[in-house]
Design a protein around this motif. Structure first.
Motif, PDB file in Angstrom:
ATOM      1  N   UNK A 126       0.841  -1.205   0.000  1.00  0.00           N
ATOM      2  CA  UNK A 126       0.000   0.000   0.000  1.00  0.00           C
ATOM      3  C   UNK A 126       0.875   1.253   0.000  1.00  0.00           C
ATOM      4  N   UNK A 127       1.937   1.244   0.800  1.00  0.00           N
ATOM      5  CA  UNK A 127       2.857   2.389   0.852  1.00  0.00           C
ATOM      6  C   UNK A 127       3.448   2.670  -0.534  1.00  0.00           C
ATOM      7  N   UNK A 128       3.840   1.621  -1.233  1.00  0.00           N
ATOM      8  CA  UNK A 128       4.420   1.793  -2.575  1.00  0.00           C
ATOM      9  C   UNK A 128       3.374   2.284  -3.579  1.00  0.00           C
ATOM     10  N   UNK A 129       2.131   1.815  -3.436  1.00  0.00           N
ATOM     11  CA  UNK A 129       1.055   2.283  -4.318  1.00  0.00           C
ATOM     12  C   UNK A 129       0.810   3.775  -4.114  1.00  0.00           C
ATOM     13  N   UNK A 130       0.777   4.196  -2.861  1.00  0.00           N
ATOM     14  CA  UNK A 130       0.609   5.623  -2.568  1.00  0.00           C
ATOM     15  C   UNK A 130       1.778   6.443  -3.124  1.00  0.00           C
ATOM     16  N   UNK A 137       3.653   7.855   2.720  1.00  0.00           N
ATOM     17  CA  UNK A 137       2.955   7.146   3.791  1.00  0.00           C
ATOM     18  C   UNK A 137       3.945   6.294   4.580  1.00  0.00           C
ATOM     19  N   UNK A 138       3.505   5.843   5.742  1.00  0.00           N
ATOM     20  CA  UNK A 138       4.372   5.009   6.572  1.00  0.00           C
ATOM     21  C   UNK A 138       3.565   4.261   7.608  1.00  0.00           C
ATOM     22  N   UNK A 139       4.241   3.866   8.684  1.00  0.00           N
ATOM     23  CA  UNK A 139       3.612   3.083   9.746  1.00  0.00           C
ATOM     24  C   UNK A 139       3.574   3.897  11.035  1.00  0.00           C
ATOM     25  N   UNK A 200      -8.199   9.495   2.731  1.00  0.00           N
ATOM     26  CA  UNK A 200      -8.379   8.774   1.475  1.00  0.00           C
ATOM     27  C   UNK A 200      -7.468   9.401   0.428  1.00  0.00           C
ATOM     28  N   UNK A 201      -7.205   8.655  -0.627  1.00  0.00           N
ATOM     29  CA  UNK A 201      -6.401   9.210  -1.714  1.00  0.00           C
ATOM     30  C   UNK A 201      -7.114  10.411  -2.339  1.00  0.00           C
ATOM     31  N   UNK A 202      -8.414  10.312  -2.513  1.00  0.00           N
ATOM     32  CA  UNK A 202      -9.174  11.415  -3.117  1.00  0.00           C
ATOM     33  C   UNK A 202      -9.058  12.679  -2.272  1.00  0.00           C
ATOM     34  N   UNK A 203      -9.161  12.530  -0.958  1.00  0.00           N
ATOM     35  CA  UNK A 203      -9.038  13.685  -0.068  1.00  0.00           C
ATOM     36  C   UNK A 203      -7.649  14.312  -0.170  1.00  0.00           C
TER      37      UNK A 203
END
Length: 231
Positions: A126-130, A137-139, A200-203
């Motif tokens: 998910x981090x790589x997709x973002x 992004x991270x943890x 969210x990605x959209x936000x």
């Protein structure tokens, strides 16, 4: 070890129906492993990766607190949402349209038998997709999932995770907010964390994302990190 993984997209599917379909695949895989152990055979166990979206639904994990749902039956009806107590780990979360829900039903004996590494690997995908969309992004220490600004007071979760694992076979998985209506999170204390926001990605980007494009990037990263061959 079998690293072939059948990928399937169930589209928009009722949560209970998807849960039943998951259980069928999961139980079949566990039964093969049990038979191998009992009969001293080496039948190959299958692996499946499912993507889908759900109509508005709240789910409560085994360690969850029912009071973290802030709606009564009438409130759920008004929101056109359903509610289920389920057999994954974690607390309460929301699923809805515009969110990629991923259900990896994997025999981890085919990959690695480490549930913490399994969760970290899903997070990394998910981090790589973002990152592909310019979102850093991270943890967040002490919590599962993927977070934005995890190192300051603006920390907000963009992907929740909750899994079940038996005999190293996994089910349930992650919920990744792409074009999700975040207002629905106001009706719960997400994952039991009452002092952090969701995202969210959209936000973050200010525009609606093409879901199929995001799904393709995400499953490509999952396959690469696990060393899978998607079929």
């Amino acid at each position: 070890m079998n690293k072939e993984v059948k990928f399937t997209d169930w589209g928009l599917m009722d949560y209970q129906e998807a849960w039943a379909k998951q259980e069928t695949v999961f139980n079949t895989t566990v039964a093969i492993k049990t038979a191998n152990r009992t009969n001293n055979t080496t039948l190959i166990t299958p692996n499946t990766l499912v993507f889908c979206e759900h109509p508005h639904v709240y789910t409560l994990g085994k360690s969850g607190v029912p009071e973290n749902l802030l709606l009564d039956e009438k409130g759920l009806e008004e929101k056109q949402a359903t509610y289920y107590k389920i057999n994954r780990g974690g607390d309460i979360t929301y699923h809805g349209p515009g969110q990629i829900v991923g259900y990896p039903i994997l025999d981890l004996d085919n990959f690695f038998t480490d549930i913490h590494l399994y969760l970290r690997t899903l997070e990394e995908a998910v981090i790589l997709t973002l990152k592909d969309y310019g979102i850093v992004a991270g943890r967040y220490p002490g919590y599962t999932g993927v977070w934005l600004d995890p190192d300051n007071d603006k920390a907000r979760k963009i992907c929740a995770m909750g899994v079940r694992c038996s005999r190293w076979v996994t089910m349930h998985g992650f919920a990744f907010n792409v074009n999700t209506n975040l207002d629905y999170f106001k009706n719960i204390i997400p994952c039991g964390i009452d002092d952090k926001a969701v995202a969210s990605m959209q936000q973050e980007l200010g525009y609606e994302l093409p879901m199929e494009e995001v799904k393709l990037k995400l499953r490509t990263h999952i396959a690469a990190l696990f060393g899978m061959t998607l079929i």
